[in-house]
Scaffold this active site. Structure first.
Site, PDB file in Angstrom:
ATOM      1  N   ASP A   1     -39.858  56.161  44.500  1.00 37.93           N
ATOM      2  CA  ASP A   1     -39.757  54.707  44.383  1.00 37.93           C
ATOM      3  C   ASP A   1     -38.279  54.318  44.500  1.00 37.93           C
ATOM      4  O   ASP A   1     -37.415  54.926  43.848  1.00 37.93           O
ATOM      5  CB  ASP A   1     -40.337  54.247  43.042  1.00 37.93           C
ATOM      6  CG  ASP A   1     -40.599  52.744  43.009  1.00 37.93           C
ATOM      7  OD1 ASP A   1     -41.768  52.362  42.854  1.00 37.93           O
ATOM      8  OD2 ASP A   1     -39.625  51.967  43.141  1.00 37.93           O
TER       9      ASP A   1
ATOM     10  N   ASN B   1     -51.128  49.308  39.907  1.00 39.04           N
ATOM     11  CA  ASN B   1     -51.123  47.860  39.727  1.00 39.04           C
ATOM     12  C   ASN B   1     -52.036  47.241  40.781  1.00 39.04           C
ATOM     13  O   ASN B   1     -51.949  47.602  41.965  1.00 39.04           O
ATOM     14  CB  ASN B   1     -49.698  47.317  39.861  1.00 39.04           C
ATOM     15  CG  ASN B   1     -48.785  47.820  38.760  1.00 39.04           C
ATOM     16  OD1 ASN B   1     -49.207  47.982  37.632  1.00 39.04           O
ATOM     17  ND2 ASN B   1     -47.528  48.084  39.094  1.00 39.04           N
TER      18      ASN B   1
ATOM     19  N   GLN C   1     -49.224  43.721  41.275  1.00 39.30           N
ATOM     20  CA  GLN C   1     -49.088  44.423  42.557  1.00 39.30           C
ATOM     21  C   GLN C   1     -48.206  43.617  43.505  1.00 39.30           C
ATOM     22  O   GLN C   1     -48.439  42.419  43.694  1.00 39.30           O
ATOM     23  CB  GLN C   1     -50.475  44.633  43.188  1.00 39.30           C
ATOM     24  CG  GLN C   1     -50.437  45.428  44.481  1.00 39.30           C
ATOM     25  CD  GLN C   1     -51.836  45.725  45.032  1.00 39.30           C
ATOM     26  OE1 GLN C   1     -52.843  45.274  44.488  1.00 39.30           O
ATOM     27  NE2 GLN C   1     -51.885  46.488  46.111  1.00 39.30           N
TER      28      GLN C   1
ATOM     29  N   VAL D   1     -46.992  45.197  46.639  1.00 38.47           N
ATOM     30  CA  VAL D   1     -47.186  45.699  48.008  1.00 38.47           C
ATOM     31  C   VAL D   1     -48.685  45.907  48.211  1.00 38.47           C
ATOM     32  O   VAL D   1     -49.325  46.648  47.455  1.00 38.47           O
ATOM     33  CB  VAL D   1     -46.430  47.026  48.236  1.00 38.47           C
ATOM     34  CG1 VAL D   1     -46.657  47.526  49.668  1.00 38.47           C
ATOM     35  CG2 VAL D   1     -44.933  46.858  47.966  1.00 38.47           C
TER      36      VAL D   1
ATOM     37  N   HIS E   1     -51.468  52.080  46.065  1.00 36.83           N
ATOM     38  CA  HIS E   1     -50.471  53.090  45.696  1.00 36.83           C
ATOM     39  C   HIS E   1     -50.607  53.447  44.233  1.00 36.83           C
ATOM     40  O   HIS E   1     -50.922  52.594  43.397  1.00 36.83           O
ATOM     41  CB  HIS E   1     -49.039  52.620  45.993  1.00 36.83           C
ATOM     42  CG  HIS E   1     -48.694  51.272  45.452  1.00 36.83           C
ATOM     43  ND1 HIS E   1     -49.108  50.105  46.049  1.00 36.83           N
ATOM     44  CD2 HIS E   1     -47.963  50.894  44.371  1.00 36.83           C
ATOM     45  CE1 HIS E   1     -48.647  49.068  45.360  1.00 36.83           C
ATOM     46  NE2 HIS E   1     -47.954  49.519  44.324  1.00 36.83           N
TER      47      HIS E   1
ATOM     48  N   HIS F   1     -48.396  54.880  41.134  1.00 32.18           N
ATOM     49  CA  HIS F   1     -47.086  55.253  40.605  1.00 32.18           C
ATOM     50  C   HIS F   1     -47.279  56.525  39.778  1.00 32.18           C
ATOM     51  O   HIS F   1     -48.252  56.638  39.016  1.00 32.18           O
ATOM     52  CB  HIS F   1     -46.545  54.180  39.654  1.00 32.18           C
ATOM     53  CG  HIS F   1     -46.265  52.850  40.293  1.00 32.18           C
ATOM     54  ND1 HIS F   1     -44.978  52.424  40.573  1.00 32.18           N
ATOM     55  CD2 HIS F   1     -47.089  51.852  40.688  1.00 32.18           C
ATOM     56  CE1 HIS F   1     -45.031  51.209  41.109  1.00 32.18           C
ATOM     57  NE2 HIS F   1     -46.301  50.842  41.182  1.00 32.18           N
TER      58      HIS F   1
HETATM   59  P1  AMP Z   1     -46.197  47.488  42.744  1.00 36.84           P
HETATM   60  O1  AMP Z   1     -45.366  46.478  42.021  1.00 36.84           O
HETATM   61  O2  AMP Z   1     -47.149  48.240  41.874  1.00 36.84           O
HETATM   62  O3  AMP Z   1     -46.878  46.892  43.970  1.00 36.84           O
HETATM   63  O4  AMP Z   1     -45.192  48.595  43.233  1.00 36.84           O
HETATM   64  C1  AMP Z   1     -44.475  48.556  44.416  1.00 36.84           C
HETATM   65  C2  AMP Z   1     -43.365  49.538  44.270  1.00 36.84           C
HETATM   66  O5  AMP Z   1     -42.858  49.823  45.542  1.00 36.84           O
HETATM   67  C3  AMP Z   1     -42.186  49.061  43.416  1.00 36.84           C
HETATM   68  O6  AMP Z   1     -42.009  49.931  42.318  1.00 36.84           O
HETATM   69  C4  AMP Z   1     -41.004  49.104  44.377  1.00 36.84           C
HETATM   70  O7  AMP Z   1     -39.817  49.530  43.746  1.00 36.84           O
HETATM   71  C5  AMP Z   1     -41.494  50.085  45.424  1.00 36.84           C
HETATM   72  N1  AMP Z   1     -40.917  49.921  46.758  1.00 36.84           N
HETATM   73  C6  AMP Z   1     -40.864  48.787  47.484  1.00 36.84           C
HETATM   74  N2  AMP Z   1     -40.310  49.036  48.682  1.00 36.84           N
HETATM   75  C7  AMP Z   1     -40.009  50.354  48.704  1.00 36.84           C
HETATM   76  C8  AMP Z   1     -39.421  51.226  49.677  1.00 36.84           C
HETATM   77  N3  AMP Z   1     -39.039  50.776  50.888  1.00 36.84           N
HETATM   78  N4  AMP Z   1     -39.256  52.535  49.363  1.00 36.84           N
HETATM   79  C9  AMP Z   1     -39.647  52.999  48.154  1.00 36.84           C
HETATM   80  N5  AMP Z   1     -40.229  52.232  47.209  1.00 36.84           N
HETATM   81  C10 AMP Z   1     -40.397  50.926  47.479  1.00 36.84           C
END
Ligand code: AMP
Length: 114
Positions: A31, A87, A94, A96, A100, A102
């Protein structure tokens, strides 16, 4: 065509990531905003938006992802325990829209979350 998510761009190697595991079905990478000494993200290569959109046909893939979490936790030395979070949606935090998990560890983690 809808725009690719950041994670789909990582799968397609259009943007860099610190990839720690890859096979035909999934990809794990660090991350970029780590919340613990170990903070990995594990994603399926199949474009599934979230846990709210999984289907019966994803059963084997989801089992595979859990086994890879187990493997990564061992490889990253998380013998004292770890947390796995997916999430989901707006209230779930969430950000993205590509499923996924974590994987966080190597420090004590508070509960309940905020
Ligand atoms: P969520 O909030 O559960 O959707 O988690 C998305 C996660 O993706 C967050 O913890 C971000 O820090 C991580 N993230 C976003 N863009 C990138 C990236 N390019 N490379 C690695 N992690 C990322």
């Amino acid at each position: 065509m809808p725009e690719k998510t950041i994670f789909k761009k990582i799968i397609d190697k259009e943007i860099p990531a610190e990839i720690v595991y890859e096979d035909d079905h999934c990809l794990a990478f660090k991350d970029s905003n780590a919340q613990a000494p170990v903070h990995l993200l594990l994603i399926p290569k199949k474009e599934i938006r979230s846990l709210a959109e999984i289907e019966q046909e994803d059963q084997q893939l989801l089992g595979h992802l859990l086994l890879i979490i187990n493997k990564l936790a061992r490889e990253f030395g998380l013998s004292d325990g770890f947390r796995t979070v997916a999430n989901t949606g707006k209230d779930g935090g969430q950000t993205v829209d590509h499923l996924h998990f974590h994987l966080l560890g190597q420090r004590p983690l508070d509960w309940p979350p905020g």
